[in-house]
Design a protein around this motif. Structure first.
Motif, PDB file in Angstrom:
ATOM      1  N   ARG A  80       0.835  -1.210   0.000  1.00 32.28           N
ATOM      2  CA  ARG A  80       0.000   0.000   0.000  1.00 32.28           C
ATOM      3  C   ARG A  80       0.864   1.251   0.000  1.00 32.28           C
ATOM      4  N   THR A  81       1.942   1.225   0.773  1.00 34.57           N
ATOM      5  CA  THR A  81       2.846   2.380   0.821  1.00 34.57           C
ATOM      6  C   THR A  81       3.468   2.625  -0.545  1.00 34.57           C
ATOM      7  N   LYS A  82       3.904   1.553  -1.208  1.00 35.57           N
ATOM      8  CA  LYS A  82       4.483   1.706  -2.553  1.00 35.57           C
ATOM      9  C   LYS A  82       3.447   2.247  -3.531  1.00 35.57           C
ATOM     10  N   GLN A  83       2.216   1.760  -3.423  1.00 39.37           N
ATOM     11  CA  GLN A  83       1.157   2.205  -4.319  1.00 39.37           C
ATOM     12  C   GLN A  83       0.829   3.678  -4.074  1.00 39.37           C
ATOM     13  N   ARG A  84       0.810   4.093  -2.826  1.00 37.55           N
ATOM     14  CA  ARG A  84       0.551   5.499  -2.511  1.00 37.55           C
ATOM     15  C   ARG A  84       1.651   6.394  -3.065  1.00 37.55           C
ATOM     16  N   CYS A  87       1.165   6.762  -6.728  1.00 39.56           N
ATOM     17  CA  CYS A  87       0.046   7.673  -7.010  1.00 39.56           C
ATOM     18  C   CYS A  87       0.451   9.125  -6.797  1.00 39.56           C
ATOM     19  N   VAL A  88       1.219   9.402  -5.764  1.00 43.56           N
ATOM     20  CA  VAL A  88       1.676  10.768  -5.495  1.00 43.56           C
ATOM     21  C   VAL A  88       2.597  11.235  -6.618  1.00 43.56           C
ATOM     22  N   VAL A  89       3.505  10.380  -7.055  1.00 41.60           N
ATOM     23  CA  VAL A  89       4.416  10.757  -8.143  1.00 41.60           C
ATOM     24  C   VAL A  89       3.629  11.046  -9.419  1.00 41.60           C
ATOM     25  N   VAL A  94       1.288  14.882 -13.322  1.00 39.76           N
ATOM     26  CA  VAL A  94       0.102  15.394 -14.016  1.00 39.76           C
ATOM     27  C   VAL A  94      -0.087  16.879 -13.701  1.00 39.76           C
ATOM     28  N   ALA A  95       0.106  17.270 -12.443  1.00 36.14           N
ATOM     29  CA  ALA A  95      -0.026  18.680 -12.065  1.00 36.14           C
ATOM     30  C   ALA A  95       1.019  19.534 -12.779  1.00 36.14           C
ATOM     31  N   LEU A  96       2.238  19.031 -12.879  1.00 40.05           N
ATOM     32  CA  LEU A  96       3.280  19.774 -13.594  1.00 40.05           C
ATOM     33  C   LEU A  96       2.945  19.925 -15.071  1.00 40.05           C
ATOM     34  N   MET A  97       2.448  18.867 -15.679  1.00 45.22           N
ATOM     35  CA  MET A  97       2.068  18.946 -17.088  1.00 45.22           C
ATOM     36  C   MET A  97       0.929  19.938 -17.287  1.00 45.22           C
TER      37      MET A  97
END
Length: 131
Positions: A80-84, A87-89, A94-97
């Motif tokens: 779950r930590t890896k998946q989170r 998702c954050v990355v 996406v926000a930068l784009m």
């Protein structure tokens, strides 16, 4: 970790990448595996990557067998930590784009555009004025 020949190091690194176990368990299991691989390499100094994989299984299967000894709750927590993190990355990218698109659209719409205009003057027709 003891110095192993490069093939064994590559094998252990590959197993390490495949493991989604809590840090303490991962270190304990990899230490045990590296000791076994080191012993195998001492007994078989000419061992190739295929020989190591034949003795211990391919890295994905070896990692799965090692993780079977771990607590399932700890494994799911690490996953779950890896998946989170993933998702954050992705969200940051996406926000930068989106920010880049907005910036380029804004700069394109507010940019002063220059148009070269050439004014020409017709010369009077000399033939019409002589009559």
């Amino acid at each position: 970790m003891t110095q192993l020949h490069p093939t064994a190091e590559t094998y252990l690194q590959s197993v390490h990448r495949q493991m989604d176990a809590p840090k303490e368990d991962r270190e304990r299991l990899l230490s045990r595996l590296s000791h076994a691989v080191f012993t195998y390499c001492e007994e078989n100094p000419e061992a190739s990557a295929e020989d190591i994989a034949a003795a211990f299984g391919d890295p994905a299967n070896c990692a799965a067998e090692l993780m079977a000894e771990c607590d399932p709750a700890g494994l799911s927590r690490v996953r779950r930590t890896k998946q989170r993190r993933l998702c954050v990355v992705i969200a940051v990218l996406v926000a930068l784009m989106a920010a880049m698109v907005v910036f380029f659209i804004y700069t394109d719409s507010t940019q002063v555009k220059y148009v070269d205009t050439y004014i020409t003057e017709d010369a009077p027709n000399i033939g019409d004025s002589i009559s």
